[in-house]
Design a protein around this motif. Structure first.
Motif: not given
Length: 279
Positions: A37-39, A60-62, A67-69
């Motif tokens: 999850k990227t924030v 929080l919005q993410y 598939q990974g970062q």
């Protein structure tokens, strides 16, 4: 069959406009295959302003990356080139550090003496630099990033200029990851004269890196400078011995490795100061 979404843009390495492919950062086989999850930084800063602990991402919005970062940042040709020429060396080193962390009773902010197996330093550091190009893809035409792009694309290029770049390395605890494009820090120097420190950071398990632009001796880190890895030829192999710290990330700011307790104490101190100086 569903149409796959196309990401059209300029490749973070060659600069050509094309259909961009997903670049895992770090490479997928370097423990980057699970959903993340990227924030965004803006979201995190606003959450801290609302008195949320910076490591608390609940609610929080993410962006969900199954598939990974990583980022849609490279054309297929450059993605294949870096994976073929540099990726395996990075994966080899990452797996070695993973085994070391799992077999050693190391605590956060502690240090461990490392003696690596034989590896090729130039492909390793070029994979690191390629990752920094993707993280700084919005600045691809900046002369500082452009030089790195050209250095990565030339397999045999050596000797990154040390008056312009410095790369420091550390071990990174699993958990929060940090991807910081070029950022400017104002640090206190001698006679309270401010020092401008321009850095970019990639903090992912098991290794983290700080790329310094126009480094100065006034600013140094207590962890190894690996810029000299760029001095080797592509085929050269060696083993290295160095002392690496083991850090964790609890806040979005680059090169900030404070513990949760230290961050909470700083927040409380700032709150008390604000209350005392607010009419």
């Amino acid at each position: 069959m569903k149409n796959k979404r196309r990401y059209i843009g300029h490749c973070a390495l060659c600069g050509k406009e094309s259909n961009l492919t997903f670049e895992h950062i770090p490479p997928r086989k370097a423990f980057n295959w699970t959903p993340t999850k990227t924030v965004s930084g803006d979201t995190l800063i606003n959450s801290v302003a609302n008195e949320r602990n910076p490591w608390n991402l609940d609610g929080l919005q993410y962006s969900n990356r199954q598939q990974g970062q990583g980022f849609y940042s490279l054309c297929s040709k450059c993605n294949s080139l870096t994976g073929t020429l540099y990726g395996d060396e990075y994966i080899k080193v990452a797996r070695g550090f993973h085994d070391l962390i799992k077999s050693t009773n190391i605590t956060v902010n502690g240090y461990i003496q490392v003696k690596s197996e034989s590896f090729r330093p130039l492909p390793f550091i070029k994979q690191v630099l390629s990752m920094f190009c993707s993280v700084n893809r919005s600045m691809a035409n900046d002369s500082r990033i452009k030089y790195i792009r050209e250095f990565v694309l030339d397999k045999d290029a050596t000797c990154l200029p040390k008056n312009k770049y410095r790369i420091n390395m550390y071990l990174c605890k699993p958990g929060l990851q940090r991807y910081a494009p070029l950022s400017v820090q104002l640090l206190s120097g001698g006679n309270h004269k401010p020092i401008i420190n321009c850095i970019s950071e990639i903090a992912t398990y098991p290794m983290g890196f700080i790329l310094c632009f126009n480094p100065t001796e006034e600013i140094s880190y207590d962890y190894p400078d690996i810029t000299s890895f760029s001095d080797y030829k592509y085929e050269d192999e060696c083993s290295v011995e160095m002392q690496l710290p083991y850090f964790e990330c609890n806040i979005m700011f680059p090169a900030d490795f404070r513990s949760k307790e230290e961050i909470q104490a700083c927040i409380a101190e700032n709150r008390t100061w604000n209350e005392a100086h607010t009419d």
